[in-house]
Design an enzyme around this catalytic site. Structure first.
Site, PDB file in Angstrom:
ATOM      1  N   ASP A  21      12.302   8.680  -1.371  1.00 41.40           N
ATOM      2  CA  ASP A  21      11.982   7.253  -1.413  1.00 41.40           C
ATOM      3  C   ASP A  21      12.320   6.632  -0.064  1.00 41.40           C
ATOM      4  OD1 ASP A  21      11.712   4.473  -2.361  1.00 41.40           O
ATOM      5  OD2 ASP A  21      11.828   5.336  -4.355  1.00 41.40           O
ATOM      6  N   HIS A  31      12.973  -1.032  -2.630  1.00 41.55           N
ATOM      7  CA  HIS A  31      12.609  -0.055  -3.654  1.00 41.55           C
ATOM      8  C   HIS A  31      13.649   1.056  -3.767  1.00 41.55           C
ATOM      9  CE1 HIS A  31      10.258   3.114  -5.704  1.00 41.55           C
ATOM     10  NE2 HIS A  31       9.647   2.094  -6.259  1.00 41.55           N
ATOM     11  N   SER A  85       7.848   4.199 -11.239  1.00 41.47           N
ATOM     12  CA  SER A  85       8.949   4.854 -10.537  1.00 41.47           C
ATOM     13  C   SER A  85      10.290   4.472 -11.153  1.00 41.47           C
ATOM     14  CB  SER A  85       8.927   4.495  -9.052  1.00 41.47           C
ATOM     15  OG  SER A  85       8.996   3.100  -8.885  1.00 41.47           O
TER      16      SER A  85
END
EC number: 3.4.21.-
Length: 535
Positions: A255, A277, A420
């Site tokens: 990520d 994120h 996710s």
């Protein structure tokens, strides 16, 4: 004597004159080199090679012939300096005499080769990922093939798959590679799976998925929203009771980079995040408040850029750095993208070494088998459900999804939603099981997930619920407790109190309305009463 003197002078001129011309020739070349070097544009260097510029004396040449050779050399050098040469950093004047004849380097030696690269990618250039079926780590033939296509190699892969990534402007790359019996696909861009929404705590929602009366529909009424009942219960009255924390389990997250936090690090060494994120994913995985696996170790493969995007070639290269952890390990993808056989092969290789791989299904509301790495046969592919356990409108769907988990209304203080986040929740719950069964195989892990999930009302898909694990010979679930009472007692009390308050207000209103109406009627009677006749 006069004629003898003339003959001697002619002989001396023949000997010393040639030497002088030879010396002047070399000196003239030096001066020309310096002057031309001053006139050259920046980045072009004219260098004299001493070994090549030392000419042997041409004893059999006449002075006129030597002078002709000097002019030829000067003309040749001037032409090479004035001619534009892009991408060339050095121009070497090469002049050599062999016996009576002069052998000079032709113009072909001074021309730039076709393989010289300026370091920039042309507009017609495309990038590819080249792999072969047999995983032997030998990329020499692949590199030779790339060079034959006038391409430049960007990355080499030898750990999970055997392949290279390269860029080329050749118009027939696909056919050339197919003829060589290898697999090639264009480089792709993968993005993090996130959307925007206002969300509460996901564990609280999971707790009420299966309730018949006190479910999330009940808690989502406007009265509870106005009075902030859910926030009061989760912040002040609720306590999450758990017995396992994922201790000893290594979690790898592909990520964006994360900010500094306990038990987690970026493998690149970066200390700050440029995209939220990665931080949200890390919080769901190993966060002390919002994660199941509170004591697992998290390592972030931070190959995703600040825009939430990563190229296929860079992602495969990042997976090459996945190290052996010496214990149970989980690989979690924070990104999803177009189908890629190369990425699926790399993921299958990682899974075959004992690493559990969890991926998001994607947020395109499309068939999940069209996306990677979720379409890999060895991946636990996770879709998103809303607060009512219905498939999220944005979530991908189809046969390649193994199970669903909350992807909306996940955290109180974050606006991110997406598959996710669902993948992170499932991976965090798997870490609890690997703590108790570090050598568990995939069928055992899948059995654990089946035991800790439920089928939706239509029986068409499985949804994760709060895990239940063994503790000292007993099976106990991790649940919310409110002051020692069962959780649903508190909302029942709230309902009774609110209903009583509403009834009380209703009765008060009716009473006041009746009194006001009676007063108005009384005033009308007094106003219109006829006068009393006193006589």
């Amino acid at each position: 004597m006069f004629f003898v003197g003339v003959a001697v002078l002619a002989a001396l001129q023949s000997v010393w004159g040639n030497g002088g011309l030879e010396t002047n020739e070399v000196a003239g070349m030096d001066r020309l080199g310096v002057e031309s070097q001053k006139e050259n544009p920046p980045g072009i260097l004219l260098r004299k090679d001493d070994g090549m510029c030392e000419a042997r004396k041409p004893m059999d040449m006449s002075p006129g012939e030597v002078q002709t050779e000097t002019k030829t050399v000067v003309k040749e050098i001037v032409v090479e300096i004035e001619e534009p040469r892009e991408g060339i950093q050095e121009v070497l004047p090469v002049v050599q005499y062999e016996g009576q004849a002069k052998v000079s380097a032709g113009n072909d030696l001074l021309k730039p080769s076709c393989g010289v690269s300026s370091g920039f990618t042309s507009s017609a250039e495309r990038c590819y990922v080249l792999t072969k079926d047999a995983h032997d780590g030998d990329t020499s033939k692949m590199i030779s093939l790339v060079e034959s296509l006038s391409g430049r190699v960007k990355r080499q892969y030898t750990k999970n798959i055997t392949g290279v990534s390269f860029c080329s402007s050749h118009s027939d790359v696909l056919r050339k590679v197919d003829d060589a019996g290898m697999h090639v696909e264009e480089d792709k861009i993968y993005t993090v799976s996130m959307l925007q929404n206002n969300i509460p705590n996901y564990m609280y929602l999971m707790r009420h998925y299966e309730n018949t009366i006190f479910n999330n529909y009940f808690y989502d009424n406007w009265i509870f929203r106005v009075l902030q009942i859910k926030r009061v219960m989760t912040k002040f009255l609720g306590s999450y009771e758990y017995y396992h924390t994922g201790k000893g389990v290594n979690i790898f997250l592909l990520d964006t980079a994360i900010s500094s936090m306990d038990g987690a690090c970026n493998l690149s060494g970066r200390l700050e995040a440029c995209n939220a994120h990665g931080n949200v994913m890390a919080e769901l995985l190993v966060g002390k408040t919002n994660g199941f696996a509170k004591d697992s170790r998290l390592s972030v493969l931070d190959v995703v850029d600040c825009d939430g995007k990563v190229a296929l070639s860079e992602m495969i290269h990042g997976l090459e750095g996945l190290r052996e952890s010496g214990g149970p390990s989980i690989l979690v993808f924070g990104v999803s993208g177009p189908y890629s056989a190369s990425l699926n092969s790399a993921v299958d290789r990682i899974s075959s070494r004992g690493t559990v791989v969890v991926s998001p299904a994607g947020n395109s509301h499309d068939q999940s088998c069209n996306y990677s790495p979720g379409s890999s046969k060895s991946v636990i592919n996770v879709g998103s459900v809303d607060k009512h356990a219905g498939i999220s409108r944005f979530s991908n769907h189809g046969d390649c999804i193994r199970m669903f988990a909350p992807g909306e209304d996940v955290l109180q203080d974050s606006s991110l939603t997406g598959t996710s986040l669902s993948a992170a929740i499932v991976a965090s719950s798997i870490a609890l099981f690997l703590e108790t069964s570090p050598r568990a195989a995939f069928p055992q892990i899948w059995g654990y997930l089946n035991q800790n999930s439920f089928w939706n009302s239509r029986g068409s898909y499985s949804v994760l619920k709060i895990p239940r694990l063994g503790c000292k010979g007993r099976i106990r679930g991790s649940i919310f407790r409110l002051g020692g009472l069962y959780e649903d007692i508190v909302p029942l009390v709230f309902v009774v109190l609110i209903t009583s308050a509403l009834l009380y207000l209703l009765l008060i209103g009716i009473r006041r309305f009746r009194r006001r109406r009676e007063q108005e009627l009384h005033d009308e009677d007094v106003l219109f009463d006829p006068p009393v006749d006193r006589f």
